[in-house]
Scaffold this motif. Structure first.
Motif: not given
Ligand code: ADP
Ligand code: ZN
Length: 613
Positions: A24, A51, A55, A330
């Motif tokens: 990313y 989303g 994590s 998400r």
């Molecule tokens: P949450 O737990 O808050 O619902 P996740 O951690 O599952 O969200 O992340 C949601 C999606 O966003 C995942 O596919 C993750 O890989 C993506 N993601 C997280 N941080 C970034 C970032 N900085 N840039 C692009 N995508 C990201």
């Protein structure tokens, strides 16, 4: 499964780790601040909506810090998913949970002892029980992440007794930063988390709860099945969830959808456990599946490309509605939340509360929650604004991505109509259901109107100028405004509430929503167009995307993992748009880090070449 050891060496620059491991280019929202705090050893509470990328806030610091990061999560399914995703990224991750393969557990413990693990996922009882501490002590613990931290609060929707034991973590691991994460916005729950986990001088990060990529639509039920079918036609080939209130309705709906040529599977609490697992797996692993479920299908859903969530029954509260619809999109791509409701739902939900065995105090809260949800259903202004305002967040309205913004609702002065409607209830002795009272108002001669002498009342026929269905709409709104209530003990008789007096005296003006009948054809044509441009893809790019999607499905089947573990949709969309020529150019694409490039770069590049011919 292969795990690469190169991530064991600690790389301390978060931006570089983000680029190298996840591929990313930038952090999102408040990720960077939260991550910096954790690396500096600060207790942290992260409140981001689904989303937004929670994590990463613990996974990335664990890679930058010495020792192993422990992640506590309530569900094995969730942990398994995350471990799988991390391994695909080349991160040394593992998990310990009950029902696990013995040799796998042995392997994880060995790697813990040798200091060859950066992230360890465990269930709350496992970590609180204490047996692991000696092993963990050897190489040090970098951080402890408590995922779905709202499970510790009885106020939250998913209280888990075993989470209470996590209050001891501070004692057992003094000096190790704890990072608690949740998507629950309720302030009471937030306070509980801070207190019960015993967080010391915590940094709290609260992001806006607005899910901009979700389009909200709430329609009056005319014919639930055909309304649902119309909606699903906008999502051909995409995965989504349809929520129903009862097990029976889940089963009937699945059968009917399959007859209509829509591939659907079911999920509810009473389902045979093996079928439950199989259907959940199918949802994870396959594309274009519609899962019809009761609310039993919930927390374990990690799939980022759920494109829609439909409710064909009214949920119990705004919290439940937001949590359930929040499972869509998400990955940040456009997604839809669709709901149908009608008078029957209001009556049914009310009865569930009245017949429940909660205390009177709890019942009052439940009624208030139901009426807040109905307020959102009946609103004539922006849905997003009214939903967010329920959670205490200000939104200027006119979001442009909800049904009331896209097709403004007319309102009308219903004061006179309300007086007639209320008078009809009063004159018939507050003993009858809505259908009969409407017959009286519209002057219908029926067995019942004759039998009770209602044909002689002054209100008989006083509402002839309005159709029966319009009266239905008036009564539904009077109910949601709290001017009437339904007495379930008396077969659904309508009763007047005290607040009705002000209406009779003309001290209160009643503004009503003019329900427009859903014009199906015009809407679906327009929306189909929207679906085609989903993710900003031209028709040409869309074809390329489909070929890449097939390649991803093939790879995921070979590996036995979910397609999104290979690459998220967003990455495939970027490949389809940017069309890299050389392998190095693929590193420019968001979501492609070094390890994934090595593993899949060639395959996607040749799929791309095939696609563009
Ligand atoms: P949450 O737990 O808050 O619902 P996740 O951690 O599952 O969200 O992340 C949601 C999606 O966003 C995942 O596919 C993750 O890989 C993506 N993601 C997280 N941080 C970034 C970032 N900085 N840039 C692009 N995508 C990201
Ligand atoms: Zn809006």
């Amino acid at each position: 499964m292969i795990h690469s050891l190169n991530s064991i060496s600690n790389d301390t620059n978060p931006s570089e780790v983000l680029k190298r491991v996840w591929g990313y280019p930038d952090f999102r929202g408040m990720q960077r601040e939260a991550i910096d705090g954790v690396i500096a050893g600060k207790d942290t509470l992260v409140l981001f909506p689904t989303g937004k990328g929670k994590s990463l806030c613990f996974q990335l610091p664990a890679l930058c810090m010495p020792g192993v990061g422990i992640v506590v999560s309530p569900l094995v399914a969730l942990m398994r998913d995350q471990v799988e995703e991390l391994k695909e990224l080349g991160v040394a991750a593992g998990g310990l949970w009950s029902g696990q393969d013995q040799s796998e557990a042995f392997d994880v413990k060995q790697r813990l002892i040798s200091g060859d693990l950066k992230l360890l996922y465990v269930t709350p009882e496992r970590i609180a029980a204490g047996g692991l501490h000696t092993i963990l002590g050897r190489n040090g613990v970098s951080l402890i992440a408590v995922d779905e931290a709202h499970c510790i609060s009885v106020w939250g929707n998913n209280f888990r007794k075993d989470y209470l034991a996590l209050g001891r973590l501070k004692e057992i691991f003094p000096g190790v930063p704890i990072i608690a994460l949740t998507a629950t916005a309720d302030p009471h729950t937030q306070k509980d988390i801070l207190k019960l986990l015993n967080l010391q001088d915590p940094a709290v990060f609260i992001d806006s709860f607005d899910r901009q990529n979700i389009k909200y639509e709430i329609a009056l039920r005319s014919n639930a099945r055909s309304q649902l079918l119309d909606f699903l036609k906008r999502h051909v080939g995409e995965s989504g969830i349809v929520y129903c209130l009862s097990r029976k309705k889940v089963e009937e709906t699945v059968e009917w959808l399959n007859e209509q040529g829509i591939r659907a599977k079911h999920y509810h609490a009473k389902l045979d456990p093996a079928v439950k697992v199989a259907n959940h797996d199918a949802f994870r692993l396959e594309e274009g599946l519609c899962l019809v479920a009761t609310i039993a299908f919930g927390m374990g859903i990690n799939k980022p490309n759920v494109r829609y969530v439909a409710h064909i029954d009214l949920p119990g509260s705004v919290e439940a509605y937001y949590q359930e619809t929040g499972r869509a999109g998400r990955d940040g791509l456009p997604s839809e939340a669709f709901m149908v409701y009608g008078m029957q739902d209001i009556v049914q939900r009310g009865r569930m509360i009245d017949d429940g065995d909660s205390s009177d105090q709890v019942k009052r809260v439940e009624r208030a929650k139901l009426s807040s949800l109905l307020g959102i259903c009946e609103t004539t202004s922006c849905r997003r604004q009214s939903i967010l305002s329920y959670f205490g967040e200000k939104h200027p309205g006119k979001c442009g991505n909800c049904d009331t913004c896209n097709k403004p609702v007319e309102s009308w002065d219903g004061t006179e109509a309300a007086i007639k409607a209320l008078a009809a209830i009063y004159r018939t002795g507050e003993r009858f259901g809505v259908a009969h009272v409407i017959d009286v108002l519209t002057g219908k001669i029926t067995e019942k109107t004759k039998q009770f002498g209602h044909v002689d009342l002054p209100v008989f026929g006083a509402g002839k100028d309005i159709s029966s269905s319009a009266w239905q709409s008036v009564y539904r709104q009077l109910l949601t405004l709290g001017l009437t209530r339904i007495e379930h003990e008396e077969y659904g008789a309508m009763k007047l509430q005290e607040s009705a007096t002000a209406v009779f005296r003309r001290e209160r003006q009643i503004i009503l929503r003019r329900d427009h009948s859903v014009s199906r054809t015009s809407r679906s044509a327009k929306d189909r167009e929207k679906v085609e441009t989903r993710g900003g893809l031209s028709a040409d790019d869309r074809e390329v995307f489909e070929i890449l999607r097939q390649e991803r499905l093939d790879i995921s089947r070979e590996l036995g993992v979910a397609p999104y573990v290979v690459f998220p949709d967003t990455t495939l969309i970027s490949i389809a748009k940017q069309r890299p020529n050389k392998i190095d150019e693929m590193l420019e694409i968001s979501g492609i880090g070094q390890i994934k490039l090595d593993r899949y770069g060639d395959r996607f590049l040749s799929a791309l070449r095939r696609a563009v011919g």
